[in-house]
Design a protein around this motif. Sequence first.
Motif, PDB file in Angstrom:
ATOM      1  N   VAL A 283      43.535  60.345 -57.026  1.00 39.48           N
ATOM      2  CA  VAL A 283      43.091  59.111 -57.670  1.00 39.48           C
ATOM      3  C   VAL A 283      44.024  57.978 -57.262  1.00 39.48           C
ATOM      4  O   VAL A 283      45.252  58.164 -57.200  1.00 39.48           O
ATOM      5  CB  VAL A 283      43.081  59.256 -59.200  1.00 39.48           C
ATOM      6  N   GLY A 284      43.450  56.847 -56.964  1.00 41.05           N
ATOM      7  CA  GLY A 284      44.244  55.713 -56.539  1.00 41.05           C
ATOM      8  C   GLY A 284      43.990  54.475 -57.357  1.00 41.05           C
ATOM      9  O   GLY A 284      42.903  54.298 -57.917  1.00 41.05           O
ATOM     10  N   TRP A 285      45.024  53.650 -57.435  1.00 44.74           N
ATOM     11  CA  TRP A 285      44.915  52.303 -58.000  1.00 44.74           C
ATOM     12  C   TRP A 285      45.127  51.296 -56.873  1.00 44.74           C
ATOM     13  O   TRP A 285      46.038  51.459 -56.049  1.00 44.74           O
ATOM     14  CB  TRP A 285      45.986  52.055 -59.070  1.00 44.74           C
ATOM     15  N   SER A 286      44.277  50.305 -56.831  1.00 50.62           N
ATOM     16  CA  SER A 286      44.442  49.217 -55.889  1.00 50.62           C
ATOM     17  C   SER A 286      44.372  47.901 -56.648  1.00 50.62           C
ATOM     18  O   SER A 286      44.011  47.877 -57.831  1.00 50.62           O
ATOM     19  CB  SER A 286      43.365  49.264 -54.805  1.00 50.62           C
ATOM     20  N   ARG A 287      44.708  46.830 -55.972  1.00 46.76           N
ATOM     21  CA  ARG A 287      44.597  45.512 -56.600  1.00 46.76           C
ATOM     22  C   ARG A 287      44.165  44.490 -55.552  1.00 46.76           C
ATOM     23  O   ARG A 287      44.369  44.678 -54.347  1.00 46.76           O
ATOM     24  CB  ARG A 287      45.913  45.081 -57.231  1.00 46.76           C
ATOM     25  N   GLN A 288      43.566  43.449 -56.037  1.00 51.05           N
ATOM     26  CA  GLN A 288      43.145  42.367 -55.153  1.00 51.05           C
ATOM     27  C   GLN A 288      43.332  41.043 -55.865  1.00 51.05           C
ATOM     28  O   GLN A 288      42.750  40.815 -56.928  1.00 51.05           O
ATOM     29  CB  GLN A 288      41.695  42.536 -54.700  1.00 51.05           C
ATOM     30  N   ALA A 289      44.177  40.218 -55.288  1.00 48.37           N
ATOM     31  CA  ALA A 289      44.399  38.879 -55.812  1.00 48.37           C
ATOM     32  C   ALA A 289      43.460  37.915 -55.098  1.00 48.37           C
ATOM     33  O   ALA A 289      43.016  38.188 -53.977  1.00 48.37           O
ATOM     34  CB  ALA A 289      45.853  38.471 -55.597  1.00 48.37           C
ATOM     35  N   PRO A 290      43.160  36.789 -55.717  1.00 51.15           N
ATOM     36  CA  PRO A 290      42.256  35.820 -55.079  1.00 51.15           C
ATOM     37  C   PRO A 290      42.739  35.418 -53.693  1.00 51.15           C
ATOM     38  O   PRO A 290      43.900  35.059 -53.504  1.00 51.15           O
ATOM     39  CB  PRO A 290      42.291  34.632 -56.044  1.00 51.15           C
ATOM     40  N   GLY A 291      41.838  35.511 -52.730  1.00 41.67           N
ATOM     41  CA  GLY A 291      42.164  35.102 -51.381  1.00 41.67           C
ATOM     42  C   GLY A 291      43.003  36.083 -50.599  1.00 41.67           C
ATOM     43  O   GLY A 291      43.405  35.803 -49.467  1.00 41.67           O
ATOM     44  N   LYS A 292      43.268  37.252 -51.180  1.00 40.22           N
ATOM     45  CA  LYS A 292      44.107  38.244 -50.501  1.00 40.22           C
ATOM     46  C   LYS A 292      43.332  39.540 -50.297  1.00 40.22           C
ATOM     47  O   LYS A 292      42.344  39.809 -50.965  1.00 40.22           O
ATOM     48  CB  LYS A 292      45.376  38.502 -51.312  1.00 40.22           C
ATOM     49  N   GLN A 293      43.827  40.344 -49.375  1.00 34.09           N
ATOM     50  CA  GLN A 293      43.208  41.635 -49.105  1.00 34.09           C
ATOM     51  C   GLN A 293      43.565  42.634 -50.199  1.00 34.09           C
ATOM     52  O   GLN A 293      44.588  42.512 -50.873  1.00 34.09           O
ATOM     53  CB  GLN A 293      43.675  42.173 -47.746  1.00 34.09           C
ATOM     54  N   ARG A 294      42.706  43.630 -50.339  1.00 31.15           N
ATOM     55  CA  ARG A 294      42.983  44.703 -51.291  1.00 31.15           C
ATOM     56  C   ARG A 294      44.234  45.453 -50.857  1.00 31.15           C
ATOM     57  O   ARG A 294      44.436  45.735 -49.683  1.00 31.15           O
ATOM     58  CB  ARG A 294      41.807  45.664 -51.363  1.00 31.15           C
ATOM     59  N   GLU A 295      45.048  45.798 -51.826  1.00 33.35           N
ATOM     60  CA  GLU A 295      46.273  46.568 -51.588  1.00 33.35           C
ATOM     61  C   GLU A 295      46.249  47.810 -52.464  1.00 33.35           C
ATOM     62  O   GLU A 295      46.092  47.705 -53.684  1.00 33.35           O
ATOM     63  CB  GLU A 295      47.505  45.712 -51.938  1.00 33.35           C
ATOM     64  N   VAL A 296      46.394  48.967 -51.845  1.00 36.53           N
ATOM     65  CA  VAL A 296      46.529  50.201 -52.619  1.00 36.53           C
ATOM     66  C   VAL A 296      47.959  50.249 -53.134  1.00 36.53           C
ATOM     67  O   VAL A 296      48.900  50.241 -52.341  1.00 36.53           O
ATOM     68  CB  VAL A 296      46.200  51.435 -51.780  1.00 36.53           C
ATOM     69  N   VAL A 297      48.123  50.307 -54.445  1.00 35.31           N
ATOM     70  CA  VAL A 297      49.474  50.241 -55.011  1.00 35.31           C
ATOM     71  C   VAL A 297      50.026  51.600 -55.407  1.00 35.31           C
ATOM     72  O   VAL A 297      51.240  51.793 -55.421  1.00 35.31           O
ATOM     73  CB  VAL A 297      49.530  49.281 -56.215  1.00 35.31           C
TER      74      VAL A 297
END
Length: 115
Positions: free
Chosen positions: A36-50
Amino acid sequence: QVQVVESGGGLVQAGGSLRLSCVASGSISIFSSRTVGWSRQAPGKQREVVATVTSGGDTYYADSVKGRFTISRDNAKNTVYLQMNSLKPEDTAVYYCALLGLTSWGQGTHVTVSS
Protein backbone atom coordinates in the motif's frame (compact mmCIF):
# COMPACT_ATOMS: atom_id res chain seq x y z
CA GLN A 1 -13.81 -4.60 -6.69
CA VAL A 2 -11.48 -3.18 -4.07
CA GLN A 3 -11.66 0.54 -3.44
CA VAL A 4 -9.85 2.83 -1.03
CA VAL A 5 -11.03 5.85 0.92
CA GLU A 6 -8.69 8.35 2.50
CA SER A 7 -9.47 10.52 5.51
CA GLY A 8 -7.81 12.56 8.24
CA GLY A 9 -6.66 15.61 6.35
CA GLY A 10 -7.14 19.14 7.55
CA LEU A 11 -5.53 22.45 8.38
CA VAL A 12 -2.59 22.44 10.77
CA GLN A 13 0.13 24.86 11.74
CA ALA A 14 3.73 24.23 10.84
CA GLY A 15 5.28 21.85 13.32
CA GLY A 16 1.99 20.11 13.97
CA SER A 17 0.86 16.57 13.29
CA LEU A 18 -1.87 14.75 11.43
CA ARG A 19 -2.71 11.09 10.98
CA LEU A 20 -4.19 10.01 7.69
CA SER A 21 -6.15 6.81 7.25
CA CYS A 22 -6.68 4.69 4.17
CA VAL A 23 -9.46 2.14 4.42
CA ALA A 24 -9.88 -0.51 1.74
CA SER A 25 -13.12 -2.27 0.97
CA GLY A 26 -13.21 -5.95 0.15
CA SER A 27 -11.31 -9.01 1.27
CA ILE A 28 -8.91 -8.80 4.19
CA SER A 29 -6.74 -11.46 2.55
CA ILE A 30 -6.41 -9.35 -0.57
CA PHE A 31 -5.57 -6.25 1.42
CA SER A 32 -3.01 -7.96 3.60
CA SER A 33 -1.17 -9.37 0.59
CA ARG A 34 -0.67 -6.03 -1.17
CA THR A 35 1.81 -3.21 -0.89
CA VAL A 36 0.00 0.00 0.00
CA GLY A 37 1.30 3.42 -0.89
CA TRP A 38 0.65 7.03 -0.03
CA SER A 39 1.29 9.72 -2.58
CA ARG A 40 0.66 13.45 -2.67
CA GLN A 41 0.13 16.09 -5.28
CA ALA A 42 0.41 19.80 -4.72
CA PRO A 43 -1.10 22.30 -7.16
CA GLY A 44 1.02 22.59 -10.27
CA LYS A 45 3.36 19.80 -9.19
CA GLN A 46 3.80 16.17 -10.14
CA ARG A 47 2.55 13.37 -7.94
CA GLU A 48 5.13 12.20 -5.41
CA VAL A 49 5.02 8.81 -3.73
CA VAL A 50 5.88 9.58 -0.12
CA ALA A 51 5.64 6.21 1.60
CA THR A 52 4.87 2.56 1.00
CA VAL A 53 4.46 -0.51 3.18
CA THR A 54 4.69 -4.07 1.92
CA SER A 55 2.67 -7.04 3.07
CA GLY A 56 5.62 -7.99 5.24
CA GLY A 57 5.87 -4.57 6.83
CA ASP A 58 8.87 -3.24 4.94
CA THR A 59 8.63 0.49 4.44
CA TYR A 60 9.88 3.10 2.00
CA TYR A 61 9.95 6.86 2.51
CA ALA A 62 10.74 9.66 0.14
CA ASP A 63 13.67 11.76 1.26
CA SER A 64 11.34 14.73 1.65
CA VAL A 65 9.44 13.03 4.49
CA LYS A 66 11.97 10.63 5.97
CA GLY A 67 12.19 10.98 9.73
CA ARG A 68 8.90 12.88 9.95
CA PHE A 69 6.29 10.54 8.45
CA THR A 70 5.53 6.97 9.52
CA ILE A 71 3.45 4.49 7.54
CA SER A 72 1.82 1.55 9.28
CA ARG A 73 -0.88 -0.97 8.56
CA ASP A 74 -3.59 -2.81 10.48
CA ASN A 75 -4.59 -5.74 8.30
CA ALA A 76 -7.45 -6.70 10.61
CA LYS A 77 -9.03 -3.34 9.83
CA ASN A 78 -8.02 -3.15 6.15
CA THR A 79 -6.40 0.14 7.06
CA VAL A 80 -3.10 1.87 6.44
CA TYR A 81 -2.09 4.96 8.37
CA LEU A 82 0.27 7.80 7.61
CA GLN A 83 1.41 9.58 10.76
CA MET A 84 2.77 12.97 9.78
CA ASN A 85 4.82 14.91 12.33
CA SER A 86 6.80 18.14 12.16
CA LEU A 87 4.69 19.26 9.25
CA LYS A 88 5.99 21.98 6.95
CA PRO A 89 4.15 24.31 4.57
CA GLU A 90 5.69 22.39 1.68
CA ASP A 91 3.77 19.31 2.84
CA THR A 92 0.56 21.01 1.72
CA ALA A 93 -1.04 18.76 -0.90
CA VAL A 94 -3.82 16.31 -1.58
CA TYR A 95 -2.79 12.92 -0.19
CA TYR A 96 -3.85 9.70 -1.87
CA CYS A 97 -3.50 6.02 -1.14
CA ALA A 98 -3.67 2.92 -3.27
CA LEU A 99 -3.10 -0.82 -3.15
CA LEU A 100 -0.24 -0.74 -5.61
CA GLY A 101 -0.93 -2.68 -8.76
CA LEU A 102 -4.51 -3.36 -7.75
CA THR A 103 -6.40 -0.10 -7.25
CA SER A 104 -6.11 3.38 -8.60
CA TRP A 105 -5.37 6.27 -6.25
CA GLY A 106 -8.39 7.21 -4.16
CA GLN A 107 -10.24 10.51 -4.04
CA GLY A 108 -7.68 11.97 -1.69
CA THR A 109 -7.70 14.01 1.50
CA HIS A 110 -6.49 17.59 1.67
CA VAL A 111 -3.66 18.61 3.96
CA THR A 112 -2.87 22.28 4.44
CA VAL A 113 0.04 23.39 6.59
CA SER A 114 0.12 27.06 7.51
CA SER A 115 3.32 28.90 8.32
